[in-house]
Design a protein around this motif. Structure first.
Motif, mmCIF file in Angstrom:
data_model
loop_
_atom_site.group_PDB
_atom_site.id
_atom_site.type_symbol
_atom_site.label_atom_id
_atom_site.label_comp_id
_atom_site.label_asym_id
_atom_site.label_seq_id
_atom_site.Cartn_x
_atom_site.Cartn_y
_atom_site.Cartn_z
ATOM 1 N N ALA A 193 -21.306 -2.669 4.685
ATOM 2 C CA ALA A 193 -20.363 -3.780 4.354
ATOM 3 C C ALA A 193 -19.433 -3.644 4.100
ATOM 4 N N GLY A 194 -19.649 -2.301 2.308
ATOM 5 C CA GLY A 194 -18.268 -2.167 1.778
ATOM 6 C C GLY A 194 -17.062 -1.149 3.203
ATOM 7 N N MET A 195 -17.628 -0.495 3.499
ATOM 8 C CA MET A 195 -16.948 -0.317 4.624
ATOM 9 C C MET A 195 -15.790 -0.788 5.026
ATOM 10 N N THR A 196 -16.613 -1.431 6.216
ATOM 11 C CA THR A 196 -15.971 -2.720 6.126
ATOM 12 C C THR A 196 -14.357 -3.501 5.378
ATOM 13 N N SER A 197 -15.391 -3.957 4.145
ATOM 14 C CA SER A 197 -14.191 -4.589 3.187
ATOM 15 C C SER A 197 -13.091 -3.492 2.887
ATOM 16 N N TRP A 198 -13.193 -2.250 2.152
ATOM 17 C CA TRP A 198 -11.935 -1.274 2.422
ATOM 18 C C TRP A 198 -11.499 -1.182 3.860
ATOM 19 N N ARG A 199 -11.612 -1.530 4.608
ATOM 20 C CA ARG A 199 -10.590 -1.332 5.796
ATOM 21 C C ARG A 199 -10.292 -2.485 5.921
ATOM 22 N N ASN A 200 -10.856 -4.086 5.992
ATOM 23 C CA ASN A 200 -9.984 -4.876 5.838
ATOM 24 C C ASN A 200 -8.897 -5.482 4.098
ATOM 25 N N ALA A 201 -8.947 -4.636 3.617
ATOM 26 C CA ALA A 201 -8.017 -4.867 2.448
ATOM 27 C C ALA A 201 -7.362 -3.908 3.036
ATOM 28 N N LEU A 202 -7.375 -2.996 3.897
ATOM 29 C CA LEU A 202 -6.344 -1.299 3.767
ATOM 30 C C LEU A 202 -5.722 -2.548 5.168
ATOM 31 N N GLN A 203 -6.095 -3.305 6.695
ATOM 32 C CA GLN A 203 -5.289 -3.588 7.104
ATOM 33 C C GLN A 203 -4.299 -4.363 6.540
ATOM 34 N N ARG A 204 -4.695 -5.794 5.630
ATOM 35 C CA ARG A 204 -4.180 -6.234 5.210
ATOM 36 C C ARG A 204 -3.090 -6.022 4.938
ATOM 37 N N THR A 205 -3.149 -5.202 3.665
ATOM 38 C CA THR A 205 -1.783 -3.871 3.239
ATOM 39 C C THR A 205 -1.176 -3.909 4.501
ATOM 40 N N GLN A 206 -1.896 -3.131 5.251
ATOM 41 C CA GLN A 206 -0.934 -3.056 6.538
ATOM 42 C C GLN A 206 0.059 -3.857 7.099
ATOM 43 N N LEU A 207 -0.670 -5.536 6.944
ATOM 44 C CA LEU A 207 0.479 -5.977 7.548
ATOM 45 C C LEU A 207 1.147 -6.676 6.357
ATOM 46 N N ALA A 208 0.813 -6.741 5.759
ATOM 47 C CA ALA A 208 1.704 -7.653 4.720
ATOM 48 C C ALA A 208 3.141 -6.050 4.135
ATOM 49 N N GLU A 209 2.698 -5.109 4.378
ATOM 50 C CA GLU A 209 4.078 -3.911 4.813
ATOM 51 C C GLU A 209 4.883 -4.253 6.063
ATOM 52 N N GLN A 210 4.321 -4.483 7.397
ATOM 53 C CA GLN A 210 4.806 -4.907 8.093
ATOM 54 C C GLN A 210 6.023 -6.097 8.292
ATOM 55 N N ALA A 211 5.180 -7.024 7.231
ATOM 56 C CA ALA A 211 6.058 -8.121 7.342
ATOM 57 C C ALA A 211 7.319 -8.265 6.719
ATOM 58 N N ALA A 212 7.451 -6.995 5.023
ATOM 59 C CA ALA A 212 7.903 -7.301 4.720
ATOM 60 C C ALA A 212 8.304 -6.459 5.514
ATOM 61 N N LYS A 213 8.569 -4.859 6.476
ATOM 62 C CA LYS A 213 9.291 -4.872 7.398
ATOM 63 C C LYS A 213 10.444 -4.978 7.779
ATOM 64 N N ILE A 214 9.725 -6.112 8.065
ATOM 65 C CA ILE A 214 10.433 -7.014 9.668
ATOM 66 C C ILE A 214 11.028 -7.582 8.901
ATOM 67 N N THR A 215 11.019 -8.445 7.738
ATOM 68 C CA THR A 215 11.364 -9.151 7.139
ATOM 69 C C THR A 215 13.163 -8.799 6.514
ATOM 70 N N ARG A 216 12.208 -6.917 6.347
ATOM 71 C CA ARG A 216 13.902 -6.447 6.105
ATOM 72 C C ARG A 216 14.769 -6.182 7.094
ATOM 73 N N GLN A 217 14.117 -5.279 7.957
ATOM 74 C CA GLN A 217 14.855 -5.654 9.223
ATOM 75 C C GLN A 217 15.092 -6.743 9.647
#
Length: 442
Positions: A193-217
């Motif tokens: 359960a802990g690893m699932t939560s950690w990976r979900n948080a990681l994926q949310r961070t990646q999506l946020a970074e990708q969204a910010a990158k797309i916005t910059r592009q």
């Protein structure tokens, strides 16, 4: 928080710590959980679950509270809370085995394990802590089966019961294996359960970074589009102004030379100057209107006064204008298949027109030539169609002409490059000047 690009298996990523709102919710949640746990403890006392516990009531509640209170900091100091609660779990279980059987007691420890896996920022320290906890829990199981006399109690129950029927294994093996399976599921579930939560948080961070990158592009693409549009307008302005100013200059010179001897010719030249100046102003307004108007309709005749951009059908009119200025211009078309020129797109046709305009203007201003030949051709190389405009003259560079800025010829090269074509600009071996621009038809 480190700003870096990571993937799901990169343990170097540090999950951001809890916010103030999350910490406040943790405190409220722990208080509610402690109150519910205390009520549940009294309920179990009501049906005799704690009858054999010799500790005072306040000690029993104290044991349960001690196991719950550290959860307030479970997300701020996850590894430390896990280690502290592991020590409390062992010590308090030995102190009051019956209280340790409370569901809330077990859930509290499960929450500490889960939080450590899900929120630990230093993953190396986390796994080191997990090893320590697993070793401690193994020791606790051994103590539970020996010091706490758990096995002796199970064995006594089986001996005192004449109807006792054994299982597939003897009592000692059954107790040991059962405890192993329970604890494996307990710890495994918390880690999963802990690893699932950690990976979900990681994926949310990646999506946020990708969204910010797309916005910059997107912002960068928009900025480049604006720059390219301004460069296009600059080229258009140069071509338009250079053409009309060239007409004005030639006519003004002609009027000056004949104003005394042939006034009627001078009047006609002045009329041409008037028309060229008005046309130059109109063309510049049309181009600059692009910057002010959001309309993309080339046929807009509203306040902006925009008209369709010139194209291939206007090349004959362009040649006629220069004939009126004294330059003999012969214009012809050569199509490899009938109707090939009709397939040329409007942007490409505009580029061809501007190329012709710049070529004839250069002949008028900088050459001694009295004639020029302009030819528009189409063809096919492989499966790629092309359209070519060639302008040649028979003159020499005019000695007294003012040097050009070079922007016109550069504009031709840029237009050709935009359509992935080729340009040949320079003197001819037999004399004169050639401008040949081949554009690829998209």
């Amino acid at each position: 928080m480190k700003s870096q690009t990571v993937d799901n298996h990169d343990n170097n990523w540090e999950r951001p710590g809890p916010t103030k709102d999350e910490l406040r919710r943790d405190v409220i949640g722990v208080v509610i959980f402690a109150l519910v746990s205390a009520f549940a403890l009294e309920l179990t006392r009501g049906f005799g679950m704690l009858e054999e516990d010799n500790h005072p009531v306040w000690v029993q509640h104290g044991v349960l509270a001690l196991m719950i209170v550290p959860l307030v900091l479970r997300r701020k100091y996850p590894v430390l809370v896990m280690l502290v609660m592991s020590a409390l779990f062992i010590g308090l279980s030995l102190l009051s085995p019956l209280v340790s059987l409370q569901l809330s007691y077990q859930v509290a420890y499960f929450a500490s394990l889960y939080s450590a896996i899900a929120w630990a920022r230093d993953r190396r320290m986390l796994w080191l802590g997990i090893v320590v906890v697993v070793a401690a829990m193994t020791l606790w199981l051994i103590l539970a089966l020996t010091v706490a006399n758990t096995f002796d109690g199970v064995l006594a129950q089986s001996d005192d019961n004449p109807d006792f029927v054994g299982g597939i294994l003897d009592p000692l093996a059954s107790v040991a294996l059962y405890n192993f399976l329970v604890n494996f599921a307990y710890f495994g579930g918390a880690i999963l359960a802990g690893m699932t939560s950690w990976r979900n948080a990681l994926q949310r961070t990646q999506l946020a970074e990708q969204a910010a990158k797309i916005t910059r592009q997107a912002d960068e693409l928009a900025r480049r589009a604006v720059v390219e549009e301004r460069l296009r307008i600059a080229r258009e302005l140069h071509d338009v102004v250079a053409h009309h100013v060239s007409v004005i200059g030639v006519q003004a010179g002609a009027a000056r030379r004949v104003i005394d001897k042939r006034p009627e010719v001078a009047v006609e030249s002045l009329r041409t100057i008037e028309q060229a100046s008005r046309q130059a102003v109109t063309d510049m307004r049309n181009l600059l209107g692009v910057l002010r108007s959001e309309s993309t309709d080339l046929g807009d005749t509203g306040d902006g006064g925009r008209r369709p951009e010139p194209g291939l059908d206007d090349l004959e009119g362009l040649a006629r204008q220069h004939r009126e200025l004294g330059l003999t211009v012969k214009f012809g078309t050569v199509e490899d298949i009938p109707g090939a020129l009709a397939t040329v797109s409007a942007p490409l046709a505009l580029s061809l027109f501007r190329t012709a305009q710049e070529s004839l203007t250069n002949v008028q201003r900088h050459s001694t030539a009295g004639a020029a030949v302009m030819t528009l051709r189409t063809g096919l190389v492989g499966d790629q169609r092309w359209v070519e405009l060639e302008t040649v003259d028979n003159g020499m560079p005019r000695a007294k002409s003012e040097p050009g800025s070079g922007f016109g010829l550069q504009g031709i090269r840029e237009r050709v490059a935009l359509h992935r074509g080729t340009a040949e600009i320079g003197p001819r071996s037999e004399g004169g000047w050639r401008v040949r621009a081949r554009f690829l038809v998209h």
